[in-house]
Design an enzyme around this catalytic site. Structure first.
Site, PDB file in Angstrom:
ATOM      1  N   VAL A   1       0.889  -1.165   0.000  1.00 50.90           N
ATOM      2  CA  VAL A   1       0.000   0.000   0.000  1.00 50.90           C
ATOM      3  C   VAL A   1       0.926   1.215   0.000  1.00 50.90           C
ATOM      4  O   VAL A   1       1.551   1.529   1.025  1.00 50.90           O
ATOM      5  CB  VAL A   1      -0.929   0.011   1.222  1.00 50.90           C
ATOM      6  N   PRO A   2       1.070   1.911  -1.122  1.00 54.72           N
ATOM      7  CA  PRO A   2       2.132   2.922  -1.281  1.00 54.72           C
ATOM      8  C   PRO A   2       1.829   4.273  -0.646  1.00 54.72           C
ATOM      9  O   PRO A   2       1.702   5.295  -1.328  1.00 54.72           O
ATOM     10  CB  PRO A   2       2.260   3.028  -2.803  1.00 54.72           C
ATOM     11  N   CYS A   3       1.748   4.300   0.667  1.00 52.45           N
ATOM     12  CA  CYS A   3       1.488   5.570   1.354  1.00 52.45           C
ATOM     13  C   CYS A   3       2.676   6.517   1.251  1.00 52.45           C
ATOM     14  O   CYS A   3       2.545   7.706   1.586  1.00 52.45           O
ATOM     15  CB  CYS A   3       1.113   5.330   2.817  1.00 52.45           C
ATOM     16  N   HIS A   4       3.807   6.022   0.748  1.00 49.50           N
ATOM     17  CA  HIS A   4       4.954   6.918   0.550  1.00 49.50           C
ATOM     18  C   HIS A   4       4.693   7.914  -0.584  1.00 49.50           C
ATOM     19  O   HIS A   4       5.424   8.901  -0.714  1.00 49.50           O
ATOM     20  CB  HIS A   4       6.212   6.102   0.239  1.00 49.50           C
ATOM     21  N   ARG A   5       3.649   7.693  -1.388  1.00 54.75           N
ATOM     22  CA  ARG A   5       3.343   8.603  -2.499  1.00 54.75           C
ATOM     23  C   ARG A   5       2.463   9.776  -2.071  1.00 54.75           C
ATOM     24  O   ARG A   5       2.023  10.554  -2.908  1.00 54.75           O
ATOM     25  CB  ARG A   5       2.671   7.820  -3.641  1.00 54.75           C
TER      26      ARG A   5
END
Length: 289
Positions: A251-255
């Site tokens: 889940v790419p919450c770094h984006r």
């Protein structure tokens, strides 16, 4: 977004809002009539948009409330009714799939649950992947194995935790291979993502699902994502949903970045976030050449 997706956006959001407010799960046929879609098309479109069926979405929302009450120390019986379940039997009917353990076990820090995990070295540091018998329950980054194992133990202090060697656990290896492929650490094709065993509120699921639609090499602000979800005042809530994400890189919450474009924080370290975004941007640019 395709024209078809844009056409469905409003009716799907209307259906989701009805489910959010409903104490009892509305029937698929009733929701389909409201959305002016066939039940089959609604089921398919809703699952594509939110990652689960309308009935599963309703259960996830209630289980999020239920899980929160358990973690705060509420008695199981109180948590059952506070979350809107009519009886304890209805909770246990779906518990294994949504919590990976019984409610009492989750409240007791995973007592009675069996969790398998492994770690591997990556350009971002050590990566830990863990799974219950139902699916992947954690993907985390850290400086070393000890830090990662302590973090897993703090989430499930009384669970049976077993480390397995690389190459001996299909689900764990599949997650590692998928991450390595998608981030350019491996030339091998990305395998299918194994099932997930993450209980959360319906809002958290919506945020996490929306995050997966942000293309690699691009970012959005908290406010932009809130507007996309039709809740422009929910930027802070989106930040909290990102903060509770236990599936690093999946889940790419770094984006997600701040409104001014600065990186902000990241659960697994802002420097890792910077390196990861730069890597994704470089990979995206090379594909466009």
């Amino acid at each position: 977004m395709t024209n078809s997706s844009a056409t469905l956006e409003a009716p799907l959001e209307h259906v989701r809002a009805l489910i959010e407010r409903a104490t009892e799960a509305p029937s698929l046929s009733a929701l389909a009539a409201i959305a002016k879609l066939s039940p089959t098309r609604l089921q398919r479109a809703f699952r594509q948009r939110y990652g689960m069926s309308p009935a599963e979405y309703h259960r996830a929302r209630r289980f999020g409330q239920f899980k929160s009450a358990l973690r705060k120390g509420s008695a199981v019986a109180d948590a059952v009714y506070d979350a809107g379940f009519g009886s304890g039997s209805r909770v246990y009917e779906h518990t294994n799939r949504l919590l990976g353990m019984t409610p009492a076990s989750y409240r007791a820090g995973g007592e009675g649950a069996s969790i398998r995990y492994t770690t591997t070295d990556t350009p971002l540091g050590q990566l830990l992947v863990a799974a219950t018998a139902k699916g992947i329950c954690a993907v985390t980054l850290g400086a070393n194995d000890e830090e990662l194992e302590q973090r897993l133990a703090s989430e499930f202090p009384h669970a049976e935790r077993e480390r397995v060697d690389n190459g001996r656990e299909e689900w764990l290896d599949a997650v590692i291979a998928r991450i390595a492929s998608e981030l350019g650490w491996s030339d091998k094709a990305a395998p299918e993502l194994p099932p997930l065993d993450i209980a959360a509120t319906a809002f958290q699921w919506r945020v996490w699902e929306a995050l997966t639609r942000i293309p690699a090499g691009t970012t959005k602000s908290y406010g932009e994502l809130a507007a996309e979800l039709g809740q422009p005042g929910a930027a802070r809530a989106i930040g909290r949903a990102c903060g509770t994400n236990r599936l690093a890189l999946i889940v790419p919450c770094h984006r997600i970045v701040r409104e001014d474009g600065s990186l902000g924080g990241w659960r697994w370290g802002v420097e890792r976030k910077r390196v990861l975004l730069e890597r994704e941007l470089d990979k995206s640019a090379s594909h466009k050449r």
